[in-house]
Write an enzyme that holds these catalytic residues in place. Sequence first.
Site, PDB file in Angstrom:
ATOM      1  N   SER A  54       0.863  -1.189   0.000  1.00  0.00           N
ATOM      2  CA  SER A  54       0.000   0.000   0.000  1.00  0.00           C
ATOM      3  C   SER A  54       0.893   1.230   0.000  1.00  0.00           C
ATOM      4  O   SER A  54       1.142   1.827  -1.041  1.00  0.00           O
ATOM      5  CB  SER A  54      -0.915  -0.074   1.225  1.00  0.00           C
ATOM      6  OG  SER A  54      -1.588   1.124   1.395  1.00  0.00           O
ATOM      7  N   GLY A  55       1.451   1.604   1.164  1.00  0.00           N
ATOM      8  CA  GLY A  55       2.370   2.758   1.195  1.00  0.00           C
ATOM      9  C   GLY A  55       3.832   2.342   1.206  1.00  0.00           C
ATOM     10  O   GLY A  55       4.724   3.186   1.114  1.00  0.00           O
ATOM     11  N   GLY A  56       4.104   1.056   1.382  1.00  0.00           N
ATOM     12  CA  GLY A  56       5.476   0.549   1.324  1.00  0.00           C
ATOM     13  C   GLY A  56       6.340   0.871   2.526  1.00  0.00           C
ATOM     14  O   GLY A  56       7.560   0.796   2.455  1.00  0.00           O
ATOM     15  N   SER A 108       6.311  -5.961   2.125  1.00  0.00           N
ATOM     16  CA  SER A 108       5.390  -5.648   1.028  1.00  0.00           C
ATOM     17  C   SER A 108       6.093  -5.605  -0.327  1.00  0.00           C
ATOM     18  O   SER A 108       5.435  -5.474  -1.348  1.00  0.00           O
ATOM     19  CB  SER A 108       4.712  -4.301   1.292  1.00  0.00           C
ATOM     20  OG  SER A 108       5.670  -3.293   1.515  1.00  0.00           O
ATOM     21  N   CYS A 115       2.819  10.270   9.876  1.00  0.00           N
ATOM     22  CA  CYS A 115       3.568  10.390   8.617  1.00  0.00           C
ATOM     23  C   CYS A 115       2.589  10.319   7.445  1.00  0.00           C
ATOM     24  O   CYS A 115       1.942   9.295   7.225  1.00  0.00           O
ATOM     25  CB  CYS A 115       4.591   9.262   8.528  1.00  0.00           C
ATOM     26  SG  CYS A 115       5.433   9.235   6.959  1.00  0.00           S
ATOM     27  N   VAL A 138      -2.685   3.358   3.817  1.00  0.00           N
ATOM     28  CA  VAL A 138      -3.864   2.924   4.576  1.00  0.00           C
ATOM     29  C   VAL A 138      -3.870   1.389   4.747  1.00  0.00           C
ATOM     30  O   VAL A 138      -4.191   0.871   5.812  1.00  0.00           O
ATOM     31  CB  VAL A 138      -5.143   3.414   3.853  1.00  0.00           C
ATOM     32  CG1 VAL A 138      -6.392   2.686   4.337  1.00  0.00           C
ATOM     33  CG2 VAL A 138      -5.288   4.927   4.060  1.00  0.00           C
ATOM     34  N   TYR A 196      -1.663   4.148  15.360  1.00  0.00           N
ATOM     35  CA  TYR A 196      -1.588   5.041  16.527  1.00  0.00           C
ATOM     36  C   TYR A 196      -1.449   6.485  16.060  1.00  0.00           C
ATOM     37  O   TYR A 196      -0.679   6.774  15.136  1.00  0.00           O
ATOM     38  CB  TYR A 196      -0.375   4.657  17.386  1.00  0.00           C
ATOM     39  CG  TYR A 196      -0.157   5.562  18.575  1.00  0.00           C
ATOM     40  CD1 TYR A 196      -0.709   5.254  19.813  1.00  0.00           C
ATOM     41  CD2 TYR A 196       0.591   6.744  18.460  1.00  0.00           C
ATOM     42  CE1 TYR A 196      -0.526   6.093  20.905  1.00  0.00           C
ATOM     43  CE2 TYR A 196       0.771   7.587  19.539  1.00  0.00           C
ATOM     44  CZ  TYR A 196       0.217   7.263  20.759  1.00  0.00           C
ATOM     45  OH  TYR A 196       0.399   8.108  21.833  1.00  0.00           O
ATOM     46  N   TYR A 249       5.386  -1.730  13.812  1.00  0.00           N
ATOM     47  CA  TYR A 249       6.808  -1.387  13.831  1.00  0.00           C
ATOM     48  C   TYR A 249       7.553  -2.711  13.579  1.00  0.00           C
ATOM     49  O   TYR A 249       8.255  -3.233  14.440  1.00  0.00           O
ATOM     50  CB  TYR A 249       7.212  -0.742  15.156  1.00  0.00           C
ATOM     51  CG  TYR A 249       6.599   0.622  15.397  1.00  0.00           C
ATOM     52  CD1 TYR A 249       6.152   1.416  14.341  1.00  0.00           C
ATOM     53  CD2 TYR A 249       6.476   1.153  16.684  1.00  0.00           C
ATOM     54  CE1 TYR A 249       5.596   2.665  14.557  1.00  0.00           C
ATOM     55  CE2 TYR A 249       5.920   2.409  16.906  1.00  0.00           C
ATOM     56  CZ  TYR A 249       5.480   3.152  15.838  1.00  0.00           C
ATOM     57  OH  TYR A 249       4.934   4.400  16.059  1.00  0.00           O
TER      58      TYR A 249
HETATM   59  P1  FDA Z   1       3.277  -1.492   3.315  1.00  0.00           P
HETATM   60  O1  FDA Z   1       2.656  -1.254   2.017  1.00  0.00           O
HETATM   61  O2  FDA Z   1       4.726  -1.789   3.350  1.00  0.00           O
HETATM   62  O3  FDA Z   1       2.451  -2.614   4.071  1.00  0.00           O
HETATM   63  C1  FDA Z   1       2.759  -3.051   5.380  1.00  0.00           C
HETATM   64  C2  FDA Z   1       2.223  -4.473   5.560  1.00  0.00           C
HETATM   65  O4  FDA Z   1       0.834  -4.496   5.327  1.00  0.00           O
HETATM   66  C3  FDA Z   1       2.833  -5.466   4.581  1.00  0.00           C
HETATM   67  O5  FDA Z   1       2.903  -6.737   5.191  1.00  0.00           O
HETATM   68  C4  FDA Z   1       1.830  -5.501   3.459  1.00  0.00           C
HETATM   69  O6  FDA Z   1       1.841  -6.687   2.707  1.00  0.00           O
HETATM   70  C5  FDA Z   1       0.518  -5.341   4.203  1.00  0.00           C
HETATM   71  N1  FDA Z   1      -0.485  -4.671   3.380  1.00  0.00           N
HETATM   72  C6  FDA Z   1      -0.390  -3.469   2.800  1.00  0.00           C
HETATM   73  N2  FDA Z   1      -1.500  -3.185   2.126  1.00  0.00           N
HETATM   74  C7  FDA Z   1      -2.323  -4.233   2.278  1.00  0.00           C
HETATM   75  C8  FDA Z   1      -3.620  -4.536   1.794  1.00  0.00           C
HETATM   76  N3  FDA Z   1      -4.277  -3.700   1.019  1.00  0.00           N
HETATM   77  N4  FDA Z   1      -4.178  -5.737   2.127  1.00  0.00           N
HETATM   78  C9  FDA Z   1      -3.504  -6.614   2.897  1.00  0.00           C
HETATM   79  N5  FDA Z   1      -2.270  -6.376   3.384  1.00  0.00           N
HETATM   80  C10 FDA Z   1      -1.677  -5.197   3.079  1.00  0.00           C
HETATM   81  N6  FDA Z   1       2.561   3.681  12.747  1.00  0.00           N
HETATM   82  C11 FDA Z   1       1.690   4.218  13.646  1.00  0.00           C
HETATM   83  O7  FDA Z   1       0.858   3.500  14.204  1.00  0.00           O
HETATM   84  N7  FDA Z   1       1.693   5.567  13.896  1.00  0.00           N
HETATM   85  C12 FDA Z   1       2.561   6.410  13.292  1.00  0.00           C
HETATM   86  O8  FDA Z   1       2.534   7.616  13.541  1.00  0.00           O
HETATM   87  C13 FDA Z   1       3.484   5.860  12.347  1.00  0.00           C
HETATM   88  N8  FDA Z   1       4.395   6.645  11.703  1.00  0.00           N
HETATM   89  C14 FDA Z   1       5.269   6.110  10.793  1.00  0.00           C
HETATM   90  C15 FDA Z   1       6.198   6.922  10.136  1.00  0.00           C
HETATM   91  C16 FDA Z   1       7.090   6.370   9.222  1.00  0.00           C
HETATM   92  C17 FDA Z   1       8.067   7.265   8.518  1.00  0.00           C
HETATM   93  C18 FDA Z   1       7.066   4.976   8.969  1.00  0.00           C
HETATM   94  C19 FDA Z   1       8.036   4.367   7.997  1.00  0.00           C
HETATM   95  C20 FDA Z   1       6.155   4.170   9.622  1.00  0.00           C
HETATM   96  C21 FDA Z   1       5.251   4.719  10.545  1.00  0.00           C
HETATM   97  N9  FDA Z   1       4.338   3.912  11.209  1.00  0.00           N
HETATM   98  C22 FDA Z   1       3.451   4.469  12.102  1.00  0.00           C
HETATM   99  C23 FDA Z   1       4.317   2.464  10.969  1.00  0.00           C
HETATM  100  C24 FDA Z   1       3.281   2.112   9.910  1.00  0.00           C
HETATM  101  O9  FDA Z   1       2.007   2.082  10.516  1.00  0.00           O
HETATM  102  C25 FDA Z   1       3.570   0.713   9.325  1.00  0.00           C
HETATM  103  O10 FDA Z   1       4.835   0.698   8.752  1.00  0.00           O
HETATM  104  C26 FDA Z   1       2.503   0.304   8.316  1.00  0.00           C
HETATM  105  O11 FDA Z   1       2.468  -1.090   8.200  1.00  0.00           O
HETATM  106  C27 FDA Z   1       2.768   0.921   6.959  1.00  0.00           C
HETATM  107  O12 FDA Z   1       1.735   0.662   6.077  1.00  0.00           O
HETATM  108  P2  FDA Z   1       2.019   0.828   4.517  1.00  0.00           P
HETATM  109  O13 FDA Z   1       0.776   0.474   3.825  1.00  0.00           O
HETATM  110  O14 FDA Z   1       2.655   2.138   4.270  1.00  0.00           O
HETATM  111  O15 FDA Z   1       3.150  -0.241   4.301  1.00  0.00           O
END
Ligand code: FDA
Length: 541
Positions: free
Chosen positions: A103-105, A112, A168, A173, A182, A466
């Site tokens: 999703s956001g990586g 992901s 961030c 999502v 959080y 995390y």
């Molecule tokens: P990404 O796409 O990498 O996905 C994360 C995981 O979820 C992977 O295992 C992926 O396969 C799975 N996934 C993604 N999309 C999916 C979908 N549609 N269906 C099923 N599985 C899916 N947390 C917090 O609680 N509060 C905060 O303030 C912050 N701040 C923050 C800042 C920064 C700079 C970073 C790098 C991270 C945070 N985080 C955070 C942590 C953040 O919540 C955590 O990294 C999330 O998993 C990121 O989601 P993404 O979709 O961006 O990641």
Amino acid sequence: MKSPCITFLFFLLANLCSAQNNNTDFLECLTSQFQASDSTQNVIYTPQNSSYSSIFQALARNLRLISTSKERPLAIITPNNESEIQATIHCAKKYDILIRVRSGGHDYEGLSYISQTPFVIVDMGNLRSISIDTDDNTAWIQTGAILGELYYTIAKTSTTLAFTAGVCPTVGVGGHFSGGGYSMISRKHGLAVDNIIDAIVINANGEILDRNSMGDDLFWAIRGGGGTSFGIVVAFKVKLVTVPETVIVFNVARTLEQNATQLVHKWQYISDKIDENLSIRVFLKSVISRSSNRTIQASFTALFIGGGVGDLLQLMEENFPELGLVERDCIEMSWIESTLFFAGFPNGSPINILLKRPGDSYNNFKGKSDYVREPIPEHGLEGIWKYLNEEDENRPELQFSPYGGKLSTISESETPFPHRSGNIFMIHYDVVWSTDAQRHLNWIRSLYSYMTPFVSKSPRTAYLNYRDLDIGSNNNEGNTNYIQASVWGFKCFKNNFNRLVRVKTKVDPSNFFRNEQSIPVDVSYYIRKNSGILNKESFIV
Ligand code: FDA
């Protein structure tokens, strides 16, 4: 007669060829599925496409993981609709190719976009529509949206609606909501998962399910258990929360010379108990002071949504006078402006900066987490300062995020996210670097070990979002068993882990959706079921 070496070589070559055939068949399957729906254009990227490398580079945020990964995705799929996701699941299942959903990586361990076995990335970036219903203050959000897009869209609709999710704006999502979420208003409104009221998920059979058709168990599991173990979440429906038109923020920094140790020590006694409208987070860094010495800087960064500056000052005077908060520290702004403030954008930045999608910030990074249930004594804090000073300045950071308030009123089993009553605050550790990875990894692991006496025990709990594979992991292919996965599973989910295993066993018995920290299938259930020893519903856990 062939020598054993030659036989082994033939065996290797045969395996290699069959793996390659499998991969080719998989790609052909994808192409034919997508051609049938007339949608290969800009949806499938394979190494044959000139843009494949740049697209992969743009998706992969943590350089630490790229350098150690031996596999590159067989294909990157950027679906525009649900049927393209179904087609990908169909082919991946047929040819036993792993799916990584992105999703956001921001996954700290790259789950992901990295895999050690042949895989395909489903990047949800094109599926990012957000529709807000102001009649009942709800929103449907597709999981490819980033938090910044969500906040922006809410602010364009209303000045008093908001959502409780991370600081961030580039976080996605999909991962964030399915793992917790959080925020600066969590003490008042809970986590993102506490406000999810419906979802659209595509399961391992390619069926599109909503809350009604997926049933209570699966709907429970995807709200904190990590969506990726159970299917691909296409969209979440959430209840929006209300905030005042004007909120107040402050960021007060104190160094050791300004009593930072005593202030952080005192903060632990008030941060989870103070009025839930006030959230004070602490960011800890080693910096160069004005007199050119290394020192520790504690930044007390806060959001108040419970009244005016006078109310905030009174609250601080009653609970935390030692910080010395004064009127000029307090800045009034709208909630949407506060999201820019906490994301670190300069004052006066336009809110459309929130729409900037992830893509140009990459580093080597390692993060970890802990929960604190008893205040850390001053000597314990001083030990942390020593660690921070061992690293280059500004490289590592610790965040202390307060719990209490609404977070404590929700039972541990309401959602898979179990870190509720009794936790004072959560620690986030991180370090970034440009060279000498092992030194920095050793450093953060050593700090984590130093923290053992001061943090939660039996289990030492961790926040799934995390992501940290040091706390335990399935094998590289994600295949695992209950015993192996419980090493990390109880840390992230406490006793909810058992229910997650039961849900997984029901909804994805072939363990199609798997990674290094996915929920395992209770294999013994099937052995017992087939042998007739136990009735249909008995699980080991
Ligand atoms: P990404 O796409 O990498 O996905 C994360 C995981 O979820 C992977 O295992 C992926 O396969 C799975 N996934 C993604 N999309 C999916 C979908 N549609 N269906 C099923 N599985 C899916 N947390 C917090 O609680 N509060 C905060 O303030 C912050 N701040 C923050 C800042 C920064 C700079 C970073 C790098 C991270 C945070 N985080 C955070 C942590 C953040 O919540 C955590 O990294 C999330 O998993 C990121 O989601 P993404 O979709 O961006 O990641």
